[in-house]
Design a protein around this motif. Sequence first.
Motif, PDB file in Angstrom:
ATOM      1  N   VAL A  34       0.930  -1.104   0.014  1.00  0.00           N
ATOM      2  CA  VAL A  34      -0.076  -0.110  -0.038  1.00  0.00           C
ATOM      3  C   VAL A  34       0.985   1.269   0.007  1.00  0.00           C
ATOM      4  O   VAL A  34       0.499   2.230  -0.714  1.00  0.00           O
ATOM      5  CB  VAL A  34      -1.030  -0.039   1.098  1.00  0.00           C
ATOM      6  CG1 VAL A  34      -1.826   1.441   1.206  1.00  0.00           C
ATOM      7  CG2 VAL A  34      -1.703  -1.246   1.057  1.00  0.00           C
ATOM      8  N   LEU A  35       2.053   1.230   0.476  1.00  0.00           N
ATOM      9  CA  LEU A  35       3.011   2.272   0.639  1.00  0.00           C
ATOM     10  C   LEU A  35       3.459   2.551  -0.668  1.00  0.00           C
ATOM     11  O   LEU A  35       3.638   3.814  -0.995  1.00  0.00           O
ATOM     12  CB  LEU A  35       3.909   2.008   1.868  1.00  0.00           C
ATOM     13  CG  LEU A  35       3.332   2.057   3.411  1.00  0.00           C
ATOM     14  CD1 LEU A  35       4.823   1.750   4.160  1.00  0.00           C
ATOM     15  CD2 LEU A  35       2.687   3.281   3.978  1.00  0.00           C
TER      16      LEU A  35
ATOM     17  N   ASP B 235       6.378   8.050   8.968  1.00  0.00           N
ATOM     18  CA  ASP B 235       5.471   7.700  10.242  1.00  0.00           C
ATOM     19  C   ASP B 235       4.486   6.699  10.016  1.00  0.00           C
ATOM     20  O   ASP B 235       4.271   6.000  10.922  1.00  0.00           O
ATOM     21  CB  ASP B 235       4.440   9.131  10.466  1.00  0.00           C
ATOM     22  CG  ASP B 235       3.473   9.038  11.700  1.00  0.00           C
ATOM     23  OD1 ASP B 235       4.041   8.954  12.656  1.00  0.00           O
ATOM     24  OD2 ASP B 235       2.507   9.338  11.253  1.00  0.00           O
ATOM     25  N   ALA B 236       4.286   6.296   8.689  1.00  0.00           N
ATOM     26  CA  ALA B 236       3.456   5.245   8.456  1.00  0.00           C
ATOM     27  C   ALA B 236       4.055   3.983   8.703  1.00  0.00           C
ATOM     28  O   ALA B 236       3.743   3.008   9.049  1.00  0.00           O
ATOM     29  CB  ALA B 236       2.880   5.306   6.842  1.00  0.00           C
ATOM     30  N   LEU B 237       5.424   4.119   8.236  1.00  0.00           N
ATOM     31  CA  LEU B 237       6.531   2.720   8.665  1.00  0.00           C
ATOM     32  C   LEU B 237       6.437   2.687  10.078  1.00  0.00           C
ATOM     33  O   LEU B 237       6.391   1.268  10.630  1.00  0.00           O
ATOM     34  CB  LEU B 237       7.881   3.088   7.905  1.00  0.00           C
ATOM     35  CG  LEU B 237       7.794   2.853   6.508  1.00  0.00           C
ATOM     36  CD1 LEU B 237       9.223   3.390   6.004  1.00  0.00           C
ATOM     37  CD2 LEU B 237       7.578   1.507   6.255  1.00  0.00           C
TER      38      LEU B 237
ATOM     39  N   LEU C 228       6.794  -0.166  15.982  1.00  0.00           N
ATOM     40  CA  LEU C 228       8.420   0.129  16.728  1.00  0.00           C
ATOM     41  C   LEU C 228       7.990   0.681  17.791  1.00  0.00           C
ATOM     42  O   LEU C 228       7.077   1.300  18.203  1.00  0.00           O
ATOM     43  CB  LEU C 228       8.906   1.397  15.867  1.00  0.00           C
ATOM     44  CG  LEU C 228      10.162   1.700  16.064  1.00  0.00           C
ATOM     45  CD1 LEU C 228      11.333   0.751  16.045  1.00  0.00           C
ATOM     46  CD2 LEU C 228      10.693   3.090  15.601  1.00  0.00           C
ATOM     47  N   PRO C 229       8.929   0.132  18.883  1.00  0.00           N
ATOM     48  CA  PRO C 229       8.687   0.386  20.152  1.00  0.00           C
ATOM     49  C   PRO C 229       8.909   2.036  20.431  1.00  0.00           C
ATOM     50  O   PRO C 229       9.171   2.667  19.500  1.00  0.00           O
ATOM     51  CB  PRO C 229       9.591  -0.418  21.120  1.00  0.00           C
ATOM     52  CG  PRO C 229       9.911  -1.472  20.193  1.00  0.00           C
ATOM     53  CD  PRO C 229       9.763  -0.870  18.610  1.00  0.00           C
ATOM     54  N   THR C 230       8.644   2.452  21.628  1.00  0.00           N
ATOM     55  CA  THR C 230       8.754   3.897  22.055  1.00  0.00           C
ATOM     56  C   THR C 230      10.082   4.391  21.601  1.00  0.00           C
ATOM     57  O   THR C 230      11.076   3.975  21.858  1.00  0.00           O
ATOM     58  CB  THR C 230       8.547   4.164  23.365  1.00  0.00           C
ATOM     59  OG1 THR C 230       7.434   3.728  23.864  1.00  0.00           O
ATOM     60  CG2 THR C 230       8.644   5.718  23.689  1.00  0.00           C
ATOM     61  N   THR C 231      10.142   5.539  20.812  1.00  0.00           N
ATOM     62  CA  THR C 231      11.302   6.184  20.315  1.00  0.00           C
ATOM     63  C   THR C 231      11.424   7.613  20.781  1.00  0.00           C
ATOM     64  O   THR C 231      10.462   8.091  21.175  1.00  0.00           O
ATOM     65  CB  THR C 231      11.394   6.059  18.790  1.00  0.00           C
ATOM     66  OG1 THR C 231      12.387   6.804  18.326  1.00  0.00           O
ATOM     67  CG2 THR C 231      10.076   6.545  18.043  1.00  0.00           C
TER      68      THR C 231
END
Length: 231
Positions: A102-103, A148-150, A156-159
Motif C-alpha cells: 500500500v505504501l 510515520d506510516a512505517l 516500533l517501540p517507543t522512540t
Amino acid sequence: MSKASSPEDVATVEAEIAQMELEEKKLLSELEACRREEDEMVVELARQRRQEEQLRREEEDFWLSVAEYQLDLEEDEEERAATAAAITYATDELQRLRRSSVLNEMFHISQEGPFGTINGFRLGRLPEQLVPWEEVNAAWGQACLLLDALVKRCGLPTTQYRLLPRGSHSAVQVAGDVLELYSSDGGLSRFFLDRRFDLAMSAFLGCLREVARFLQRDPAMRLPFKIEGDK
C-alpha cells in the motif's frame, strides 16, 4: 289302462331322480363358487385399478421431482460457478495486494537528476539548481508521512522521535522540542530557521535509522544504503 310299474322301474326312476338332485346340487355349488370367484375378481380388479392410479400419480410426482431437482441442480451449478468466480477474483486481488505494498502505491520514490523525488517532489537544493522551497517542503512532508506510516506499521517501540506529518509544514519532535522540517527564503530569520531545519533533518534520519535497525532484525531485510550520522 296303463300297465302298472314294477318295483324295479320305480327304483330306477327314484335313482335317476336322486342322481339328478345330486347333479343339481353340484351345479348350484359350482355356480355359487363361480359367483364368489367373480366377486373376488371384481374386488381384485378394483384393487389393481386403484394401484395403477396410485402408481400413475407416483410416477407423475417422480418426474415432477426430477424436473425440480434438475432445476435446482442447474441453479446450484450457476451459484457454484458464480461463487467460484468470486473466490477466484478475491484470491487474485489478495495475491495482487500481497505482491504490492500500500505504501508503494501511495508513495512513489524515484530520482530526477541529482535529486531524489517522492511523489514527484524534489527533495533537496543545489547552488546551481535552486529548487523552490515550496517543492522541497512538500517533499519533506511526504517523506515525514511515509516514515510515520512505517513506524506505525512495523510496531516500533517507543522512540525518542515523534514525527508530525503536516504537509509542507511537517516537523519532528525531540525531547519536547518541535523542529520544523521546512524552510523558506529571505531575511535574518532564515539563519535560525535553517539551523532548526538542519536539526530536523538530522532527527528525521535518526528516526529512520531506528526504524531500519528494528526491521533489520529480519536477516532478509536490508536497506540499499547505509545511514551514518546525519547522512
